[in-house]
Design a protein around this motif. Structure first.
Motif, PDB file in Angstrom:
ATOM      1  N   LYS A   1      -8.352   3.080   3.353  1.00 21.34           N
ATOM      2  CA  LYS A   1      -7.442   3.733   2.384  1.00 21.34           C
ATOM      3  C   LYS A   1      -6.789   2.691   1.482  1.00 21.34           C
ATOM      4  O   LYS A   1      -6.665   2.891   0.278  1.00 21.34           O
ATOM      5  CB  LYS A   1      -6.341   4.516   3.122  1.00 21.34           C
ATOM      6  CG  LYS A   1      -6.829   5.793   3.760  1.00 21.34           C
ATOM      7  CD  LYS A   1      -5.688   6.643   4.285  1.00 21.34           C
ATOM      8  CE  LYS A   1      -5.044   6.074   5.510  1.00 21.34           C
ATOM      9  NZ  LYS A   1      -5.833   6.149   6.733  1.00 21.34           N
ATOM     10  N   GLY A   2      -6.368   1.583   2.083  1.00 24.81           N
ATOM     11  CA  GLY A   2      -5.704   0.545   1.297  1.00 24.81           C
ATOM     12  C   GLY A   2      -6.628  -0.056   0.249  1.00 24.81           C
ATOM     13  O   GLY A   2      -6.234  -0.340  -0.882  1.00 24.81           O
TER      14      GLY A   2
ATOM     15  N   MET B   1       2.524   1.182   7.930  1.00 19.85           N
ATOM     16  CA  MET B   1       2.352  -0.274   8.014  1.00 19.85           C
ATOM     17  C   MET B   1       2.861  -0.917   6.727  1.00 19.85           C
ATOM     18  O   MET B   1       3.388  -2.012   6.741  1.00 19.85           O
ATOM     19  CB  MET B   1       0.880  -0.650   8.217  1.00 19.85           C
ATOM     20  CG  MET B   1       0.382  -0.565   9.632  1.00 19.85           C
ATOM     21  SD  MET B   1       1.249  -1.647  10.784  1.00 19.85           S
ATOM     22  CE  MET B   1       0.442  -3.223  10.554  1.00 19.85           C
ATOM     23  N   GLN B   2       2.610  -0.228   5.586  1.00 22.93           N
ATOM     24  CA  GLN B   2       3.016  -0.747   4.275  1.00 22.93           C
ATOM     25  C   GLN B   2       2.482  -2.168   4.061  1.00 22.93           C
ATOM     26  O   GLN B   2       3.225  -3.117   3.751  1.00 22.93           O
ATOM     27  CB  GLN B   2       4.533  -0.690   4.121  1.00 22.93           C
ATOM     28  CG  GLN B   2       5.046   0.720   3.920  1.00 22.93           C
ATOM     29  CD  GLN B   2       4.571   1.336   2.602  1.00 22.93           C
ATOM     30  OE1 GLN B   2       4.944   0.890   1.525  1.00 22.93           O
ATOM     31  NE2 GLN B   2       3.693   2.339   2.691  1.00 22.93           N
ATOM     32  N   CYS B   3       1.166  -2.298   4.208  1.00 18.63           N
ATOM     33  CA  CYS B   3       0.524  -3.606   4.061  1.00 18.63           C
ATOM     34  C   CYS B   3       0.776  -4.198   2.676  1.00 18.63           C
ATOM     35  O   CYS B   3       0.740  -3.481   1.666  1.00 18.63           O
ATOM     36  CB  CYS B   3      -0.988  -3.454   4.241  1.00 18.63           C
ATOM     37  SG  CYS B   3      -1.440  -2.889   5.880  1.00 18.63           S
TER      38      CYS B   3
ATOM     39  N   LEU C   1      -6.601  -4.981   5.018  1.00 18.82           N
ATOM     40  CA  LEU C   1      -6.355  -3.623   4.520  1.00 18.82           C
ATOM     41  C   LEU C   1      -7.365  -2.689   5.177  1.00 18.82           C
ATOM     42  O   LEU C   1      -8.454  -3.125   5.548  1.00 18.82           O
ATOM     43  CB  LEU C   1      -6.546  -3.561   2.993  1.00 18.82           C
ATOM     44  CG  LEU C   1      -5.598  -4.402   2.137  1.00 18.82           C
ATOM     45  CD1 LEU C   1      -6.138  -4.524   0.717  1.00 18.82           C
ATOM     46  CD2 LEU C   1      -4.199  -3.785   2.109  1.00 18.82           C
TER      47      LEU C   1
ATOM     48  N   TYR D   1       0.212   4.149   1.333  1.00 19.37           N
ATOM     49  CA  TYR D   1      -0.077   5.146   2.368  1.00 19.37           C
ATOM     50  C   TYR D   1       0.742   4.909   3.645  1.00 19.37           C
ATOM     51  O   TYR D   1       1.940   5.079   3.614  1.00 19.37           O
ATOM     52  CB  TYR D   1      -1.584   5.225   2.614  1.00 19.37           C
ATOM     53  CG  TYR D   1      -2.365   5.706   1.387  1.00 19.37           C
ATOM     54  CD1 TYR D   1      -1.936   6.801   0.653  1.00 19.37           C
ATOM     55  CD2 TYR D   1      -3.519   5.058   0.964  1.00 19.37           C
ATOM     56  CE1 TYR D   1      -2.640   7.248  -0.465  1.00 19.37           C
ATOM     57  CE2 TYR D   1      -4.237   5.502  -0.146  1.00 19.37           C
ATOM     58  CZ  TYR D   1      -3.792   6.596  -0.855  1.00 19.37           C
ATOM     59  OH  TYR D   1      -4.481   7.032  -1.951  1.00 19.37           O
ATOM     60  N   CYS D   2       0.135   4.514   4.755  1.00 14.62           N
ATOM     61  CA  CYS D   2       0.830   4.669   6.043  1.00 14.62           C
ATOM     62  C   CYS D   2       2.016   3.723   6.228  1.00 14.62           C
ATOM     63  O   CYS D   2       2.277   2.844   5.406  1.00 14.62           O
ATOM     64  CB  CYS D   2      -0.156   4.522   7.198  1.00 14.62           C
ATOM     65  SG  CYS D   2      -0.449   2.826   7.721  1.00 14.62           S
TER      66      CYS D   2
ATOM     67  N   CYS E   1       0.853  -1.181   0.000  1.00 11.61           N
ATOM     68  CA  CYS E   1       0.000   0.000   0.000  1.00 11.61           C
ATOM     69  C   CYS E   1       0.898   1.243   0.000  1.00 11.61           C
ATOM     70  O   CYS E   1       1.974   1.239   0.578  1.00 11.61           O
ATOM     71  CB  CYS E   1      -0.903  -0.026   1.234  1.00 11.61           C
ATOM     72  SG  CYS E   1      -1.888   1.467   1.429  1.00 11.61           S
TER      73      CYS E   1
ATOM     74  N   PHE F   1      -3.348   3.929  11.483  1.00  9.12           N
ATOM     75  CA  PHE F   1      -2.460   2.787  11.321  1.00  9.12           C
ATOM     76  C   PHE F   1      -3.306   1.527  11.492  1.00  9.12           C
ATOM     77  O   PHE F   1      -2.962   0.625  12.260  1.00  9.12           O
ATOM     78  CB  PHE F   1      -1.423   2.863  12.450  1.00  9.12           C
ATOM     79  CG  PHE F   1      -0.024   2.534  12.070  1.00  9.12           C
ATOM     80  CD1 PHE F   1       0.664   3.286  11.146  1.00  9.12           C
ATOM     81  CD2 PHE F   1       0.626   1.469  12.656  1.00  9.12           C
ATOM     82  CE1 PHE F   1       1.971   2.994  10.833  1.00  9.12           C
ATOM     83  CE2 PHE F   1       1.921   1.169  12.347  1.00  9.12           C
ATOM     84  CZ  PHE F   1       2.596   1.938  11.433  1.00  9.12           C
ATOM     85  N   PRO F   2      -4.441   1.506  10.782  1.00 10.41           N
ATOM     86  CA  PRO F   2      -5.531   0.614  11.196  1.00 10.41           C
ATOM     87  C   PRO F   2      -5.183  -0.867  11.315  1.00 10.41           C
ATOM     88  O   PRO F   2      -5.674  -1.540  12.224  1.00 10.41           O
ATOM     89  CB  PRO F   2      -6.596   0.843  10.125  1.00 10.41           C
ATOM     90  CG  PRO F   2      -6.315   2.221   9.617  1.00 10.41           C
ATOM     91  CD  PRO F   2      -4.834   2.369   9.653  1.00 10.41           C
ATOM     92  N   THR F   3      -4.374  -1.397  10.417  1.00 13.26           N
ATOM     93  CA  THR F   3      -4.190  -2.852  10.489  1.00 13.26           C
ATOM     94  C   THR F   3      -3.335  -3.275  11.686  1.00 13.26           C
ATOM     95  O   THR F   3      -3.314  -4.459  12.034  1.00 13.26           O
ATOM     96  CB  THR F   3      -3.585  -3.408   9.177  1.00 13.26           C
ATOM     97  OG1 THR F   3      -2.376  -2.704   8.898  1.00 13.26           O
ATOM     98  CG2 THR F   3      -4.548  -3.247   8.012  1.00 13.26           C
TER      99      THR F   3
END
Ligand code: SF4
Length: 739
Positions: free
Chosen positions: A78-79, A46-48, A75, A43-44, A41, A209-211
């Motif tokens: 946003k992801g 975490m880089q999922c 995700l 965005y944040c 991802c 940083f949801p996940t």
């Protein structure tokens, strides 16, 4: 092709294949992908892991990447929507130039390049090299971050390079370096899930940083006690064992009082303190007067709750402390970080299973972007630009004379102040939107208009880019190969899914051509991103952020490698400090005394309410990408002023009434959101919007003396009820464009 459900057939007929979308499956029908690209991802921090669906050189959807270890397919909103930035109609497709009275007009790359280079030369010849500055974001790869650091020093030959991590992680970096001599979270998330007590301080994890929330739920399932420190009852606080609603600016008083309780009750790890730390006595002496009554007065938190938190932390066998911008965005951001670290060191809970400490990086490459020489005082490997040995080593890697390497430059906000004073005359920025993200943005706007020449490289025409003379169409995350480093310290691989559209170019290629035209082409002759990474590995070798043993192959084979990784046969370091060999000059972890001091602007009769700012789940940073994605806009279309019912009642404000917020910097109007989930003396506004909806018209440009981070989280304001309901007449487009 698989038979489509009838509803989807109808959608394709009605909207055409490119708009036939269902939330469950992404794009349908004509969008059977040509391929799936495993990447991350954009965005944040975490880089999922995510798989992008690619059709006809366009990103058309996504699939979860179930095997990727830290998010296992999960995700956040946003992801799930991130692929919609690709192929967006607002995307810049080629270079444009501002023409007085006419707005922007397309120009050729040749013109954009030659105009830029001639302006750089003119300004530097007339005013000196440092009169041309560079600012950059860190939602970019490590390779680009490294190249920007080298470009500024070797091609542009300016000391004035800085990055938007200056608004984000620098207080954590300053604290980490003082305490440990190295700037990284201490553990992988796996340790978090088994900690007995977790403190989350100033970190709205569920929205920013949801996940990561998954690991906290796992810890709860395993019996962990959760303590949340935040002026708002953020989603995570609603299920916490203990919520400490700290008054903005009171964090170090809280953590200092907790440290005193640990010492008074001897909830200390004496073996760890005596053998592996220094500075304990001075640090305890600094909190000797931090009684519960005093702490209650400074923090607004009942004394018994502070005692309960200290007792939970003090008696635990394992623990984890996480913090983010809530304690870092202060003029005492570094002090706040150090006061957290003091709690961790006092109990010796670091470098052991299920014990750790971490900083949540909001930006995609917030961790890697602060390691590779992208900051005004830093060289690759997290080296110090003022250290003669460090300079000599990097000068050799770069093939330049050390004497030609510029020294320490100005930080991001200091650059804006220098532009305002007329000392900096030219600017190149890349993926940075300071007109939305810096404090006191009326001042920032005035500064941008004073520049003699401003060149911006970006994928969309951000609020800041509109002030540029030339805008070069750069690349999105999915249009470049490279690596990023997650908030855990895990280096992961970004894979190019598509090439840039139209005449847009990869940012790295733009910088390489500019370097060549500035006479430094021989220092930037990279054939691939892996070439750049291999040079970065050598440049980081022996530094505290040592990537030497990491290769692209090793990253792919292991789904990420944790730095430090000093040699090719080294497996990487998921858990720091197991060897107790800290990177400080004396090899010990350092306690640091933190005398309490107030915020730079406190409330008074004229401005009686505390204003604090932050983020919402559907938006990312200054919103340049996410304010263009309809479903994310729908989720939270406009900035709202969160206000407690008791404070609202005092002013006669009802839910959705328009409220004018005034500070000593400016004023702006926001619809009220009357909620019980915020302190009675504080209001909150998210900052992702620009123009008249910008919260940063109101915030203060006071800086932490060490990290130079602005004090986004505290200033004094007054509220003027406008006496009527906010009407839903302002279109999404107006909000998206920040008009
Ligand atoms: Fe994961 Fe962060 Fe992207 Fe959400 S925004 S999907 S948590 S990397």
């Amino acid at each position: 092709m698989a038979k489509l459900p009838v509803a989807t057939d109808q959608l394709i007929k009605k909207f055409g294949p490119h708009k036939a979308y269902t939330p469950q499956s992404g794009f349908y029908g004509a969008h059977e992908p040509d391929r799936l690209v495993k990447t991350h991802c954009c965005y944040c921090g975490m880089q999922c892991g995510i798989q992008l669906k690619v059709k006809d050189n366009k990103v058309t959807g996504f699939e979860p990447w179930m095997e990727f270890p830290f998010n296992e397919g999960r995700l956040c909103p946003k992801g799930v929507q991130r692929y919609l930035q690709n192929n967006h109609p607002d995307r810049l497709l080629g270079p444009i130039q501002r023409v007085e009275g006419k707005g922007f007009e397309p120009v050729s790359w040749e013109h954009a390049m030659s105009k830029t280079v001639s302006e750089i030369r003119r300004i530097q010849e007339k005013y000196g090299n440092d009169a041309f500055a560079m600012l950059s974001g860190v939602s970019i790869t490590n390779e680009k971050s490294y190249m920007i650091g080298k470009f500024a020093r070797v091609a542009l030959k300016t000391a004035n390079l800085d990055y938007n991590g200056r608004l984000c992680m620098v207080s954590a970096g300053g604290g980490n370096k003082k305490a440990f001599g190295l700037d990284r979270s201490s553990n992988s998330w796996a340790d978090l899930a088994h900690a007995e007590v977790i403190i989350v301080a100033g970190a709205n994890i569920s929205e920013t940083f949801p996940t990561l929330t998954h690991y906290i739920w796992q810890a709860r399932d395993n019996g962990a006690k959760l303590i949340v420190v935040d002026p708002r009852v953020i989603p995570l606080a609603r299920t916490a064992d203990l919520h400490l609603p700290v008054r903005p600016g009171g964090d170090s008083a809280l953590f200092g009082a907790m440290l005193k309780i640990l010492a008074d009750n001897d909830w200390l790890d004496h073996n760890f303190i005596n053998n592996y730390t220094s500075g304990f006595e001075e640090t305890i002496a600094a909190v000797k007067d931090y009684t519960l009554d005093w702490a209650e007065e400074q923090t607004g938190i009942p004394g018994e709750k502070i005692m309960e938190a200290a007792t939970l932390w003090g008696k635990a066998k394992t623990s984890f402390l996480l913090h983010a911008r809530g304690i870092e965005h202060h003029t005492k951001g570094v002090d706040n970080v150090l006061s957290c670290i003091n709690l961790v060191l006092a109990t010796g809970r670091i470098g052991k299973p299920y014990c750790g400490y971490g900083t949540i990086t909001g930006q995609g490459n917030g961790q890697g972007g602060r390691e590779h020489g992208h900051k005004c005082d830093q060289l690759p490997g997290n080296r110090d630009i003022t250290n003669p040995e460090h300079r000599k080593y990097i000068a050799e890697v770069w093939g330049i004379d050390e004497k030609d390497m510029p020294g320490k430059g100005l930080t991001a906000y200091e650059q804006i102040e220098a532009i305002h004073r007329g000392e900096i005359k030219g600017l190149i920025s890349i993926c940075f939107n300071p007109l939305v993200s810096l404090p006191n943005n009326n001042f920032v706007r005035e500064a941008l208009e004073k520049l003699e020449f401003y060149i911006c490289i970006d994928s969309f025409l951000s609020e800041t880019a509109r002030h540029a003379d030339i805008v070069m169409a750069g690349s999105l995350h999915e249009e470049e190969e490279g690596t990023v480093t997650t908030a855990e310290g895990r280096v992961v691989k970004i894979n190019e899914a598509v090439t840039p559209p139209g005449m847009a170019r990869r940012d790295g290629e733009i910088l390489m051509e500019l370097a060549e035209k500035l006479g430094a082409g021989d220092k930037f002759s990279y054939a691939s991103s892996e070439d750049i990474f291999n040079e970065l590995r050598i440049a980081s070798r022996g530094g505290t952020a040592d990537y030497y043993g990491i290769t692209y192959k090793k990253i792919v084979d292991n789904m990420g490698v944790f730095w430090p990784c000093p040699s090719p046969d080294h497996p990487g370091t998921p858990r720091l400090w197991e060897d107790r060999k800290f990177k400080t000059p004396d090899g010990k972890a350092h306690f640091n005394p933190v005398p309490y001091r107030p915020a730079s602007e406190v409330t008074d009769k004229e401005y009686p309410v505390v204003l604090t700012t932050g983020r919402v789940v559907s938006q990312y940073l200054s919103g340049t990408s996410t304010r263009r994605i309809g479903k994310l806009v729908d989720q939270y279309p406009e900035p709202l002023l969160e206000i407690h019912p008791k404070l609202a009642f005092r002013y006669g404000i009802k839910d959705r009434d328009l409220v004018r917020v005034e500070t000593r910097r400016g004023e702006a109007e926001f619809p009220a959101q009357v909620v019980e989930t915020i302190r009675e003396d504080t209001v909150f506004i998210p900052y992702h919007w620009g123009g008249k909806h910008s919260a940063n018209q109101l915030t203060i440009g006071s800086l932490d003396p060490v990290s130079k981070i602005p004090e986004f989280k505290v200033c004094a304001c007054r509220l003027i009820p406008m006496g009527y309901k906010a009407l839903d007449v302002i279109t999404k487009t107006a909000y998206q464009s920040g008009l």
